[in-house]
Design an enzyme around this catalytic site. Structure first.
Site, PDB file in Angstrom:
ATOM      1  N   HIS A  74       0.835  -1.209   0.000  1.00  0.00           N
ATOM      2  CA  HIS A  74       0.000   0.000   0.000  1.00  0.00           C
ATOM      3  C   HIS A  74       0.859   1.244   0.000  1.00  0.00           C
ATOM      4  O   HIS A  74       1.802   1.370   0.772  1.00  0.00           O
ATOM      5  CB  HIS A  74      -0.996   0.004   1.165  1.00  0.00           C
ATOM      6  CG  HIS A  74      -0.401  -0.327   2.499  1.00  0.00           C
ATOM      7  ND1 HIS A  74      -0.141  -1.623   2.898  1.00  0.00           N
ATOM      8  CD2 HIS A  74      -0.006   0.461   3.514  1.00  0.00           C
ATOM      9  CE1 HIS A  74       0.378  -1.611   4.101  1.00  0.00           C
ATOM     10  NE2 HIS A  74       0.488  -0.358   4.500  1.00  0.00           N
TER      11      HIS A  74
HETATM   12  P1  AMP Z   1       1.524   0.444   7.435  1.00  0.00           P
HETATM   13  O1  AMP Z   1       2.246   0.734   8.694  1.00  0.00           O
HETATM   14  O2  AMP Z   1       2.258   0.999   6.237  1.00  0.00           O
HETATM   15  O3  AMP Z   1       1.116  -0.995   7.247  1.00  0.00           O
HETATM   16  O4  AMP Z   1       0.196   1.317   7.492  1.00  0.00           O
HETATM   17  C1  AMP Z   1      -1.071   0.794   7.552  1.00  0.00           C
HETATM   18  C2  AMP Z   1      -2.058   1.942   7.505  1.00  0.00           C
HETATM   19  O5  AMP Z   1      -3.372   1.384   7.437  1.00  0.00           O
HETATM   20  C3  AMP Z   1      -2.023   2.850   8.729  1.00  0.00           C
HETATM   21  O6  AMP Z   1      -1.890   4.198   8.294  1.00  0.00           O
HETATM   22  C4  AMP Z   1      -3.381   2.595   9.421  1.00  0.00           C
HETATM   23  O7  AMP Z   1      -3.905   3.766   9.988  1.00  0.00           O
HETATM   24  C5  AMP Z   1      -4.248   2.111   8.286  1.00  0.00           C
HETATM   25  N1  AMP Z   1      -5.294   1.162   8.632  1.00  0.00           N
HETATM   26  C6  AMP Z   1      -5.263   0.191   9.600  1.00  0.00           C
HETATM   27  N2  AMP Z   1      -6.362  -0.583   9.515  1.00  0.00           N
HETATM   28  C7  AMP Z   1      -7.094  -0.093   8.455  1.00  0.00           C
HETATM   29  C8  AMP Z   1      -8.318  -0.481   7.853  1.00  0.00           C
HETATM   30  N3  AMP Z   1      -9.018  -1.532   8.289  1.00  0.00           N
HETATM   31  N4  AMP Z   1      -8.785   0.246   6.790  1.00  0.00           N
HETATM   32  C9  AMP Z   1      -8.093   1.313   6.330  1.00  0.00           C
HETATM   33  N5  AMP Z   1      -6.928   1.724   6.865  1.00  0.00           N
HETATM   34  C10 AMP Z   1      -6.429   1.027   7.913  1.00  0.00           C
END
Ligand code: AMP
Ligand code: ZN
Length: 195
Positions: free
Chosen positions: A112
């Site tokens: 992502h």
């Molecule tokens: P990473 O540390 O790069 O894996 O970031 C994951 C991101 O996903 C973080 O910015 C979280 O705030 C976000 N996040 C966590 N759970 C969800 C979810 N169910 N839907 C959308 N965003 C999420």
């Protein structure tokens, strides 16, 4: 009374539960509350715990787990993810400055791209760790990731040890040399750069 869910509600106590919450982005891609737009290759969603005024994620439809799994084959797709994100921000908030990049050690499944405004002004931006994931070498700019793949066929990722050090760095403003004592002081200070 039911309390709103927060990021710290993610249960990390058992492996099976962990597997469940780490798939949350895949669920959000299908959820009208988070889905913003998509095409035949990628989907752009709202981050559930935004760390800035504007915070989106772009995910590919093909199941690429993370940057470690990317090769030269994925360059076109990664360029498309960045272009898709930039088209969206230009269209919806042209006056706002954004960062486009990846966390060196992501917590959520499926590659992502973070699309985040530089104010980092949000109730979910709570800790030094949160701050450092976006303002140190833990955050890998999309352009650099693509350049790495073009040059060497793999992304130059910081080691586990290096990531630990980056996340433990003392707080520092990303716009000047100010070194706050704590997050409250930093958050107040940063507002002065985004009047
Ligand atoms: P990473 O540390 O790069 O894996 O970031 C994951 C991101 O996903 C973080 O910015 C979280 O705030 C976000 N996040 C966590 N759970 C969800 C979810 N169910 N839907 C959308 N965003 C999420
Ligand atoms: Zn500053």
């Amino acid at each position: 009374m039911k309390r709103a869910a927060s990021e710290s509600d993610h249960p990390e106590s058992t492996k099976s539960k962990q597997a469940h919450w780490s798939r949350g982005l895949l669920a959000s891609m299908q959820d009208a509350q988070y889905f913003v737009k998509g095409d035949n290759k990628v989907t752009l969603i709202k981050d559930m715990y935004p760390k800035a005024q504007y915070h989106f994620l772009v995910l590919p439809h093909v199941d690429i787990p993370d940057l470690k799994s990317t090769t030269k084959e994925h360059i076109g797709l990664l360029k498309h993810m960045e272009a898709f994100a930039k088209d969206h921000t230009k269209e919806t908030s042209p006056e706002v400055k954004f960062k486009y990049g990846y966390h060196a050690e992501p917590s959520m499944q499926r590659l992502h791209l973070h699309v985040i405004s530089e104010d980092f002004n949000s109730p979910s931006m709570k800790s030094r760790k949160h701050w450092n994931t976006f303002t140190t070498g833990f955050f890998l700019d999309s352009e650099k990731v693509i350049e790495d793949l073009e040059k060497t066929g793999k992304v130059d990722l910081p080691s586990q040890e290096k990531c630990k050090d980056l996340l433990a760095k003392p707080l520092r403003c990303h716009k000047c040399s100010f070194r706050p004592k704590h997050m409250t002081e930093l958050k107040k200070h940063v507002l002065s750069h985004f009047k």
